[in-house]
Design a protein around this motif. Structure first.
Motif, PDB file in Angstrom:
ATOM      1  N   ALA A 121      34.415 -36.827  49.045  1.00 48.58           N
ATOM      2  CA  ALA A 121      34.767 -37.978  49.881  1.00 48.58           C
ATOM      3  C   ALA A 121      34.379 -37.701  51.329  1.00 48.58           C
ATOM      4  O   ALA A 121      33.861 -38.580  52.021  1.00 48.58           O
ATOM      5  CB  ALA A 121      36.258 -38.263  49.784  1.00 48.58           C
ATOM      6  N   ASP A 159      30.619 -37.888  51.597  1.00 44.37           N
ATOM      7  CA  ASP A 159      30.197 -39.282  51.527  1.00 44.37           C
ATOM      8  C   ASP A 159      30.436 -39.966  52.864  1.00 44.37           C
ATOM      9  O   ASP A 159      29.564 -40.664  53.391  1.00 44.37           O
ATOM     10  CB  ASP A 159      30.982 -39.983  50.410  1.00 44.37           C
ATOM     11  CG  ASP A 159      30.338 -41.307  50.025  1.00 44.37           C
ATOM     12  OD1 ASP A 159      29.178 -41.540  50.419  1.00 44.37           O
ATOM     13  OD2 ASP A 159      30.993 -42.110  49.345  1.00 44.37           O
ATOM     14  N   ARG A 208      33.358 -43.559  44.857  1.00 44.64           N
ATOM     15  CA  ARG A 208      33.690 -43.849  46.236  1.00 44.64           C
ATOM     16  C   ARG A 208      34.895 -44.779  46.359  1.00 44.64           C
ATOM     17  O   ARG A 208      35.767 -44.582  47.189  1.00 44.64           O
ATOM     18  CB  ARG A 208      32.482 -44.471  46.918  1.00 44.64           C
ATOM     19  CG  ARG A 208      32.708 -44.706  48.391  1.00 44.64           C
ATOM     20  CD  ARG A 208      31.569 -45.461  49.008  1.00 44.64           C
ATOM     21  NE  ARG A 208      30.396 -44.618  49.176  1.00 44.64           N
ATOM     22  CZ  ARG A 208      29.209 -45.118  49.486  1.00 44.64           C
ATOM     23  NH1 ARG A 208      29.048 -46.406  49.621  1.00 44.64           N
ATOM     24  NH2 ARG A 208      28.181 -44.325  49.637  1.00 44.64           N
ATOM     25  N   GLU A 209      34.971 -45.816  45.549  1.00 42.68           N
ATOM     26  CA  GLU A 209      36.034 -46.804  45.764  1.00 42.68           C
ATOM     27  C   GLU A 209      37.308 -46.485  44.986  1.00 42.68           C
ATOM     28  O   GLU A 209      38.174 -47.319  44.850  1.00 42.68           O
ATOM     29  CB  GLU A 209      35.523 -48.216  45.429  1.00 42.68           C
ATOM     30  CG  GLU A 209      34.388 -48.628  46.352  1.00 42.68           C
ATOM     31  CD  GLU A 209      34.250 -50.134  46.532  1.00 42.68           C
ATOM     32  OE1 GLU A 209      35.045 -50.880  45.955  1.00 42.68           O
ATOM     33  OE2 GLU A 209      33.339 -50.538  47.252  1.00 42.68           O
ATOM     34  N   GLU A 210      37.395 -45.260  44.452  1.00 42.98           N
ATOM     35  CA  GLU A 210      38.631 -44.847  43.773  1.00 42.98           C
ATOM     36  C   GLU A 210      39.791 -44.866  44.750  1.00 42.98           C
ATOM     37  O   GLU A 210      39.685 -44.361  45.857  1.00 42.98           O
ATOM     38  CB  GLU A 210      38.440 -43.429  43.230  1.00 42.98           C
ATOM     39  CG  GLU A 210      39.619 -42.879  42.459  1.00 42.98           C
ATOM     40  CD  GLU A 210      39.725 -43.488  41.089  1.00 42.98           C
ATOM     41  OE1 GLU A 210      40.753 -44.102  40.812  1.00 42.98           O
ATOM     42  OE2 GLU A 210      38.769 -43.359  40.307  1.00 42.98           O
TER      43      GLU A 210
END
Lengths: 512, 325
Positions: B193, B196, B322-324
């Motif tokens: 994360a 990213d 990414r959108e977890e």
């Protein structure tokens, strides 16, 4: 108009499954301005900022930077438009040094940590930071980590800084330092967006305030022309009283006597150092201290989860009158005595709740031994779950939604609600309102007050000093694992407690 | 005798070194590829197939091609294995442990199937395929190695793949420590994360490191057949070496340079029973166990010291989305 608009959002909408996180949000920030974003938990502040920084992609809406429409697909795009975000949960690699974290992801210049370290030093001097570029992140305090995060975005030349609840983990002194830095950046012409729950911070720092409620944009006001109660009303949609109720203790009797607790970590650090105090029934005992001063160890020791090197924890049983040393008991026996720990750790799902399980099943984590057959009985926990959702106004599609899908504040309500439901004799709550909005915070305070009325001994570990002072009857101050003072909450000041928090051996203070 | 032992230990260690370097590179990206034993197996059999076809069909035997073709076949085979793993875990976010174990089972089965087929084709009396000509090309050593006595034997008596293994490990160690690419790769494995948010393409790093790691590990299988086993492929001959390579990753605390010494040590422990006289069969088995015992001891030791730098990459084994929330 003298000021030029740095960034503007038009009709931004983002939907997660069946939850609408942002609905038609409009927002604009000028250059050389500090904008606060206020809103309750789950009102979509963090989602909105994540859209700006490229973590999420909006379902529709426009983003304009310096008047031109842009598309931000990834964090990289956000950087290229000069947007830098300081996340609530720091995005840093633990085993890297400060400098390594700061240059992470950059491609422009030649890879040279030494030269980067010099540039970092220059930035630090410009804005008044103190940082050692070679220090590893896992050796740093929370405020140092935050400094690294801020330098990281400045190093990239960001002119639009977004800070997500930056003061949640700072002491009052550290907060003042941070605000000084932010003001210096504003003078430098940078635009700053800051998300916070603390109204007095909003009023003292920002130029304008934008308010969100349940994902919708409510409005923007100039800070100079508003006050706490107006902002609260915008946020909540109704007037609420900002006074915390504090009743006199009811028939206080010694319930829990902690004597000379000492706990030494594997590395030989004294986590708790000769801690002694008494918690009484019908009273709220506050525990103040900088994060990591031994609060967690203390509560875990009482709950039987932490191994102690010396000391005793005597529980005065109100039913039998017997005195038990909790050190000789298992966590389960301690629980059966009515000692309850609702620990809200830094990552809310870390302890107490299972993220992948729904609210009902999480209720059952506390009651599964009560069943008479081998099969699960879901009815009582379902009733409890529904009651908590209703009473604490948990925003969720239903009781069967996995807990990890809820926003942080709502997760916390579920946890605190469950612990209180078991009518404890000793209730320990650590940071139960961390990250909660005003409305939910007051709900929690009322619940704690209710427990106090019922004759429970409440131990409340908090971080906001004004809340501690307003809610508690007595406050014990922890500093580096020692009790540095025990004050009467009815006649003390924030400054007095702040000084005790940073007091070390020999009475010298840390941050002055 | 000592010199012969060390020389043998190093030769025994080289496949492990390939395997562990490949796995370290993979794990640095947060991918725990338990399919490495399968990847090495496939690398070996693909090299054997390439060499076999060339030996059978070449009109004029060119040593250069005899080396190049098996290497390319081996790289291709292990590349595909790495690709399967990456697509499943990085893109489709399947469970890494399950995927890896499945690949190991698949790889061993794949190797034995084609190995068995080749054995049938040559109608050999023994259950093996012998590729002596190719093996001799692989085993070519520096001409002056024999003239330098003990030093020559210890330092210069190995084939080029052995030196390649050491060089790859050293390069990998350098890349991790001193380049931006290494910094980014480690960040991906520690905290995707964070990486990213810093603008690093996490999925690309995961793919690249897994693919490169698999190809390097595949070379270990090839080295085993062509050098160590003198070009003789027999089913299941590769044995437990793949698991040993994974154990070596832990032993070397995710440092490729330490892995060089570790592989030689493991190689030595693996064969030391041959050099101790008067051992019964059961004693020998106990000696074969020592590398694993040493690994467990290292784990205990590293955990006790609890230094943050010696821990596995923090997000090892976890998928990233990414959108977890």
């Amino acid at each position: 108009m003298g000021a030029s608009t740095a960034i503007e959002l038009r009709n931004i909408t983002k939907v997660f499954g069946s939850i609408v996180a942002n609905k038609d949000v409009n927002l604009s920030v000028n250059r050389g301005e500090i904008l606060s974003i206020l809103g309750e938990n789950g009102s979509g502040k963090t989602t909105l900022m994540n859209i700006l920084s490229g973590i999420y992609f909006p379902d529709h809406g426009q983003i304009l930077i310096n008047g031109e429409e842009v598309v931000i697909r990834s964090p990289k795009d956000a950087f290229s438009y000069g947007i830098g975000m300081i996340h609530q949960h720091f995005k840093l690699v633990d085993v890297f040094s400060a400098a390594e974290n700061i240059v992470l992801g950059l491609h422009e210049e030649k890879f040279n940590i030494k030269r980067s370290a010099e540039k970092i030093k220059a930035i630090s001097e410009q804005y008044g930071f103190e940082i050692d570029p070679k220090k590893k992140i896992h050796e740093m305090s929370v405020s140092e980590k935050q400094t690294v995060e801020i330098i990281k975005v400045l190093y990239r030349g960001a002119d639009i800084l977004i800070l997500d609840e930056p003061t949640a983990v700072l002491t009052p002194q550290e907060t003042q330092k941070l605000f000084a830095v932010l003001r210096r950046m504003r003078e430098d012409g940078k635009s700053i967006i800051i998300i916070t729950h603390k109204l007095h911070e909003v009023l003292s720092l920002s130029d304008r305030v934008s308010v969100l409620r349940k994902g919708e944009y409510i409005g923007t006001v100039n800070t100079a022309e508003t006050n706490e109660s107006e902002l609260t009303e915008m946020m909540v949609g109704k007037k609420i009283s900002l006074n915390i109720r504090r009743d006199d203790p009811v028939d206080p009797q010694d319930r829990l006597t902690v004597n000379g607790l000492t706990c030494i970590s594997r590395d030989g650090v004294k986590l708790l150092d000769n801690v002694s105090f008494t918690a009484r029934s019908g009273e709220i005992l506050g525990i103040a201290g900088i994060a990591g001063s031994g609060q967690r160890e203390l509560l875990e020791a009482i709950a039987g989860l932490q191994k102690l090197n010396s000391g005793s924890i005597v529980y005065h049983n109100p039913k039998t009158g017997a005195e038990d040393d909790l050190r000789n008991k298992t966590p389960m026996q301690i629980r059966d005595l009515g000692v309850r720990l609702s620990f809200v750790p830094e990552d809310r799902l870390g302890m107490g709740l299972v993220g992948n399980m729904d609210i009902i099943d999480n209720m059952m984590l506390r009651s599964y031994r009560k069943g008479k057959t081998v099969f699960l009985e879901r009815k009582p926990p379902r009733t409890l779950a529904e009651r908590i959702i209703r009473d604490l106004e948990v925003v969720t599609p239903g009781a069967t939604t996995p807990v990890r899908r809820l926003s942080g504040g709502n997760v916390q309500k579920v946890l605190v609600g469950r612990e209180i439901a078991s009518s404890p004799t000793v209730l320990m709550a650590a940071y139960p309102v961390r990250g909660l909005d005003i409305n939910s915070s007051y709900l929690i305070y009322n619940l704690l007050n209710e427990q106090k009325q019922n004759g429970a001994a409440v131990i409340f570990v908090g971080e906001a000093l004004d809340i501690l002072i307003g809610l508690c009857d007595r406050i014990a101050v922890l500093g580096s694992g020692r009790i540095t003072g025990m004050v009467d909450a009815r006649n003390t000041t924030k400054e007095a407690i702040g000084l005790l928090m940073t007091k070390h051996d020999g009475g010298e203070t840390n941050h002055g | 005798m000592i010199i012969a032992f060390i020389q043998r230990a190093i030769m025994q260690g080289i496949p492990l070194l390939f395997g562990s370097t490949g796995e370290i590179i993979t794990e640095k990206s947060g991918n725990l590829n338990l399919g490495i034993p399968g990847v090495m197996y496939v690398g070996g059999i693909c090299g054997v197939i390439g060499a076999f076809l060339y030996e059978q069909n070449a009109t004029a035997f060119v040593p250069f091609l005899a080396v190049l073709i098996p290497i390319l076949c081996c790289l291709l085979g292990s590349f595909i294995m790495g690709l399967i793993y990456s697509v499943l875990t990085a893109t489709l976010r399947a469970n890494q442990n399950v995927t890896g174990l499945a690949l190991t089972t698949f790889g061993v089965g794949f190797g034995n199937f084609f190995g068995g087929s080749l054995i049938k084709i040559v109608k050999s009396d023994m259950p093996s395929v012998v590729l002596t000509k190719t093996s001799n090309c692989f085993k070519a050593v520096l001409p002056f190695a024999g003239k330098l006595g003990a030093v020559g034997k210890l330092l210069f008596s190995y084939s080029f793949l052995a030196y390649l293994a050491v060089i790859i490990a050293l390069v990998a160690a350098y890349v991790f420590k001193h380049t931006r690419m290494g910094l980014h790769l480690r960040a991906v494995g520690e905290s995707p994360a964070t990486a990213d948010a810093a603008g690093i393409n996490v999925i690309r790093y995961k793919y690249l490191s897994t693919l490169i790691g698999s190809m390097i590990a595949g070379l270990g299988g090839l080295y085993y057949v062509m050098d160590y086993a003198n070009g003789v492929w027999s089913n299941n001959g590769f044995g437990d070496r793949g698991w040993l390579a994974i154990a070596l990753v832990i032993f070397a605390v995710w440092k490729p340079d330490l892995s060089i010494l570790g592989s030689f040590l493991f190689g030595g422990l693996f064969i030391v029973h041959n050099y101790i006289p008067n051992l019964t069969m059961s004693d020998q088995e106990i000696f074969k166990m020592t590398p694993y015992v040493v690994t467990i001891l290292v784990l205990v030791f590293v955990s006790l010291r609890n230094r943050r730098e010696n821990q596995p990459p923090a997000s090892l084994g976890l998928a990233y989305f990414r959108e977890e929330r």
